[in-house]
Design an enzyme around this catalytic site. Structure first.
Site, PDB file in Angstrom:
ATOM      1  CE  LYS A  22      44.808 -22.405 -13.920  1.00  0.00           C
ATOM      2  NZ  LYS A  22      46.473 -21.770 -14.517  1.00  0.00           N
ATOM      3  CG  ASN A  23      44.214 -20.002 -17.112  1.00  0.00           C
ATOM      4  OD1 ASN A  23      44.724 -19.629 -16.253  1.00  0.00           O
ATOM      5  ND2 ASN A  23      44.763 -21.071 -18.407  1.00  0.00           N
ATOM      6  NE  ARG A  92      55.820 -20.010 -17.072  1.00  0.00           N
ATOM      7  CZ  ARG A  92      56.753 -19.352 -17.466  1.00  0.00           C
ATOM      8  NH1 ARG A  92      57.496 -19.902 -17.128  1.00  0.00           N
ATOM      9  NH2 ARG A  92      56.886 -18.695 -18.732  1.00  0.00           N
ATOM     10  CB  CYS A 116      57.339 -24.087 -16.676  1.00  0.00           C
ATOM     11  SG  CYS A 116      55.900 -25.285 -16.512  1.00  0.00           S
ATOM     12  NE  ARG A 121      54.233 -22.084 -19.212  1.00  0.00           N
ATOM     13  CZ  ARG A 121      53.096 -22.374 -18.419  1.00  0.00           C
ATOM     14  NH1 ARG A 121      53.111 -22.889 -17.421  1.00  0.00           N
ATOM     15  NH2 ARG A 121      52.112 -21.604 -18.640  1.00  0.00           N
ATOM     16  N   PRO A 122      59.350 -19.786 -21.876  1.00  0.00           N
ATOM     17  CG  PRO A 122      59.508 -19.348 -24.455  1.00  0.00           C
ATOM     18  CD  PRO A 122      59.049 -20.468 -23.787  1.00  0.00           C
ATOM     19  CG  LEU A 125      56.689 -13.497 -27.749  1.00  0.00           C
ATOM     20  CD1 LEU A 125      55.131 -15.020 -28.828  1.00  0.00           C
ATOM     21  CD2 LEU A 125      57.595 -13.650 -29.178  1.00  0.00           C
ATOM     22  CG  ASP A 305      45.894 -25.690 -19.696  1.00  0.00           C
ATOM     23  OD1 ASP A 305      47.125 -25.630 -20.182  1.00  0.00           O
ATOM     24  OD2 ASP A 305      45.179 -24.459 -19.667  1.00  0.00           O
ATOM     25  NE  ARG A 397      49.274 -23.835  -9.932  1.00  0.00           N
ATOM     26  CZ  ARG A 397      51.004 -22.829 -10.624  1.00  0.00           C
ATOM     27  NH1 ARG A 397      52.070 -24.126 -10.265  1.00  0.00           N
ATOM     28  NH2 ARG A 397      50.735 -22.196 -10.719  1.00  0.00           N
TER      29      ARG A 397
HETATM   30  N1  EPU Z   1      55.898 -18.712 -26.434  1.00  0.00           N
HETATM   31  C1  EPU Z   1      57.010 -17.756 -26.572  1.00  0.00           C
HETATM   32  N2  EPU Z   1      57.718 -16.746 -26.186  1.00  0.00           N
HETATM   33  C2  EPU Z   1      56.164 -15.649 -25.429  1.00  0.00           C
HETATM   34  C3  EPU Z   1      55.413 -16.918 -24.814  1.00  0.00           C
HETATM   35  C4  EPU Z   1      55.330 -17.526 -24.899  1.00  0.00           C
HETATM   36  O1  EPU Z   1      57.958 -18.680 -27.741  1.00  0.00           O
HETATM   37  O2  EPU Z   1      57.211 -14.882 -24.962  1.00  0.00           O
HETATM   38  C5  EPU Z   1      55.225 -20.413 -27.026  1.00  0.00           C
HETATM   39  C6  EPU Z   1      55.319 -20.872 -25.649  1.00  0.00           C
HETATM   40  O3  EPU Z   1      56.654 -21.262 -24.878  1.00  0.00           O
HETATM   41  C7  EPU Z   1      53.792 -22.097 -25.475  1.00  0.00           C
HETATM   42  C8  EPU Z   1      53.049 -21.290 -26.434  1.00  0.00           C
HETATM   43  O4  EPU Z   1      54.137 -19.771 -26.823  1.00  0.00           O
HETATM   44  O5  EPU Z   1      54.659 -22.355 -27.070  1.00  0.00           O
HETATM   45  C9  EPU Z   1      51.989 -20.381 -26.002  1.00  0.00           C
HETATM   46  O6  EPU Z   1      52.062 -20.001 -25.200  1.00  0.00           O
HETATM   47  P1  EPU Z   1      51.208 -18.771 -23.829  1.00  0.00           P
HETATM   48  O7  EPU Z   1      51.898 -17.914 -23.970  1.00  0.00           O
HETATM   49  O8  EPU Z   1      50.219 -18.505 -24.486  1.00  0.00           O
HETATM   50  O9  EPU Z   1      50.916 -19.654 -22.408  1.00  0.00           O
HETATM   51  P2  EPU Z   1      51.164 -18.928 -21.085  1.00  0.00           P
HETATM   52  O10 EPU Z   1      50.554 -17.686 -21.416  1.00  0.00           O
HETATM   53  O11 EPU Z   1      52.309 -18.891 -19.935  1.00  0.00           O
HETATM   54  C10 EPU Z   1      48.415 -19.766 -20.508  1.00  0.00           C
HETATM   55  C11 EPU Z   1      47.624 -20.909 -19.687  1.00  0.00           C
HETATM   56  C12 EPU Z   1      48.245 -21.871 -20.009  1.00  0.00           C
HETATM   57  C13 EPU Z   1      48.364 -22.680 -20.722  1.00  0.00           C
HETATM   58  C14 EPU Z   1      48.824 -21.261 -22.114  1.00  0.00           C
HETATM   59  C15 EPU Z   1      48.563 -21.982 -23.227  1.00  0.00           C
HETATM   60  C16 EPU Z   1      47.276 -18.951 -17.988  1.00  0.00           C
HETATM   61  C17 EPU Z   1      47.456 -17.885 -16.635  1.00  0.00           C
HETATM   62  N3  EPU Z   1      48.000 -19.668 -18.920  1.00  0.00           N
HETATM   63  O12 EPU Z   1      49.883 -19.903 -20.577  1.00  0.00           O
HETATM   64  O13 EPU Z   1      47.424 -22.626 -18.666  1.00  0.00           O
HETATM   65  O14 EPU Z   1      48.673 -23.641 -21.131  1.00  0.00           O
HETATM   66  O15 EPU Z   1      48.889 -20.238 -22.175  1.00  0.00           O
HETATM   67  O16 EPU Z   1      47.244 -22.277 -23.902  1.00  0.00           O
HETATM   68  O17 EPU Z   1      46.912 -18.731 -18.802  1.00  0.00           O
HETATM   69  C18 EPU Z   1      47.585 -23.789 -17.410  1.00  0.00           C
HETATM   70  O18 EPU Z   1      46.369 -23.886 -17.257  1.00  0.00           O
HETATM   71  O19 EPU Z   1      47.866 -25.141 -16.711  1.00  0.00           O
HETATM   72  C19 EPU Z   1      48.191 -23.662 -17.895  1.00  0.00           C
HETATM   73  C20 EPU Z   1      49.123 -23.960 -17.456  1.00  0.00           C
END
Ligand code: EPU
Length: 421
Positions: A22-23, A92, A116, A121-122, A125, A305, A397
């Site tokens: 998925k991701n 998201r 979320c 989930r900011p 960055l 996850d 999902r």
């Molecule tokens: N974070 C920030 N600022 C940002 C982005 C992230 O502080 O701008 C923090 C988050 O709060 C978190 C950490 O960085 O503490 C990691 O978040 P990340 O950005 O890596 O998460 P994501 O890209 O939103 C993806 C997966 C998630 C998975 C996370 C962590 C996708 C579509 N989603 O989310 O998958 O949990 O990486 O590995 O790739 C799931 O599949 O159930 C799922 C939630």
């Protein structure tokens, strides 16, 4: 809304094929926007999140065909750079269109994703990175309004390793002027899959598979083809289905290298693991599950996850363990539902203390998010009696018809469709 009815207590055994990740798909699909033409994504899973991304891409003008896991995206007639709230609120990962749209068209309007189910989930960055590349970004009425002439290469140092921010900046940097360096880049296999696709499209990227990515921008990219890697979280969930029911499951197309931390924890819990030639095999027959603590971490650490599924597994261990989430500190919505099944778990700050019990007993439980629902299904498979898992749309999902895979492995699980639960 569908629900599952699970009659627990069956040992799961047999072979199963893992679907595409998925991701990875959710990053590869928006990457197609970086070129004009038809990109082909092989091994795309049939999941609701993929359909949500398809709807968003269609809204932007992408022509889509999706058959037998082959997803073709024709980007020749893009008509909009606007990702509205209706699409982004559902998922998201829609924010992944920001980098490609801005970089290729010089403008993008993308709804802010908001909170979320398990907390904030900011995306700061993503925004700071694009600003560093010269984008002019405003937040207005819940939207990110981004504009730029051609983006400039920049040195981007992420304070936190973020999958989404790495993906977005990586995509944006492929068409920027000059070189971008991303330090503390995410190394998740899905990011590597994305980077490899971008290279096939003509991008110049060094450091793939490391935490420093160096991207030399090019004037344009051409559409291409890539195979989506198998889903390591589906794989881990099914391995735990084998372990928690004391069965034996072979994943016939899954290289264990994507899941080393989970495999080693399964071994610590007493399961036998065989991992060779793209086959991963768990044997939990006759195992008395030993408690084993986990702390989630970025790749290759134990994935957040898989945290909920591990918590369900440890609920039946012979002793106590602690499950700590360092990525998402509040991701414990599954715990009160596991407690309804008889688990003895308390949450303190970002840790769950799981005191193993001899038995779980079936009950009605409610899915709250994707991985939480997976943990409830796992607990239901091992529980005595009947478990009803409500609101399985969360599960749909991210898992491709998981009940069919579980049934093939011997589970007694039934989907009851379309009633209001
Ligand atoms: N974070 C920030 N600022 C940002 C982005 C992230 O502080 O701008 C923090 C988050 O709060 C978190 C950490 O960085 O503490 C990691 O978040 P990340 O950005 O890596 O998460 P994501 O890209 O939103 C993806 C997966 C998630 C998975 C996370 C962590 C996708 C579509 N989603 O989310 O998958 O949990 O990486 O590995 O790739 C799931 O599949 O159930 C799922 C939630």
């Amino acid at each position: 809304m569908d629900k599952f009815i699970i009659k627990g207590g069956k040992k799961l055994s047999g072979n199963v094929e893992i679907s595409g990740a998925k991701n990875a798909s959710l990053a590869l699909m928006p990457a197609s926007l970086l070129a004009s033409g038809t990109s082909t994504l092989l091994n795309t899973p049939e999941l609701n999140d993929v359909y949500t991304m398809i709807k968003l891409l269609k809204h932007l003008g992408v022509e889509v065909s999706f058959e037998n896991h082959v997803l073709k995206l024709n980007t020749e007639n893009i008509i909009s750079q606007d990702a509205p709230y209706e699409h982004v609120k559902k998922m998201r990962a829609s924010v992944y269109v920001l980098g490609p749209l801005l970089s290729r068209y010089g403008t993008a309007k993308v709804s802010l994703p908001g909170g979320c189910a398990w907390g904030p989930r900011p995306i700061n960055l993503h925004i700071e990175g694009l600003k560093k590349m010269g984008a002019d970004i405003d937040l207005q009425e819940g939207y990110i309004i981004a504009k730029s002439k051609r983006l400039n290469g920049a040195i981007i140092n992420f304070d936190v390793s973020s999958v989404g921010a790495t993906g977005n900046i990586l995509m944006a940097a492929t068409l920027a002027k000059g070189t971008t360096i991303i330090n503390n880049a995410a190394m998740e296999p899905e990011i590597t899959n994305l980077a490899e696709f971008l290279v096939k499209m003509g991008a110049k990227i060094n450091g793939i598979n490391t935490s420093t990515l160096e991207i030399e921008g090019v004037a344009d990219l051409t559409s291409s083809e890539i195979e989506t890697i198998p889903d390591r979280i589906e794989a881990g969930t099914l391995l735990i289905a084998g372990a928690i029911t004391h069965g034996e499951i072979k994943l016939t197309n899954f290289p264990g290298k994507y899941l080393t931390s989970v495999l080693s924890k399964l071994e610590d819990s007493g399961c036998k693991i065989i991992n060779s030639n793209n086959i991963t095999h768990v044997d939990g027959v006759n195992n008395i599950t030993k408690p084993s603590d986990v702390t989630t971490a970025i790749y290759p650490g134990f994935p957040t996850d898989m945290q909920a599924q591990w918590t369900a597994y440890m609920a039946l261990a012979d002793g106590s363990s602690t499950v700590t989430d360092t990525i998402y500190l509040d991701r414990f919505k599954h715990v009160p539902e596991l407690v309804r099944l008889g688990a003895d778990i308390t949450v303190k700050e970002n840790s769950a203390v799981v005191r193993g019990v001899k038995k779980l007993r079936g009950a009605k439980v409610m899915s709250t998010d994707l991985r939480a629902s997976a943990s409830l299904v796992l607990a239901g498979l091992a529980a005595e009696g009947v478990t009803e898992v409500l609101r399985v749309y969360h599960l749909d999902r991210g898992y491709q018809r998981i009940e069919e895979k579980l049934m093939m492995l011997g589970a007694d699980i039934e989907r009851i469709e379309g009633t209001e639960f």
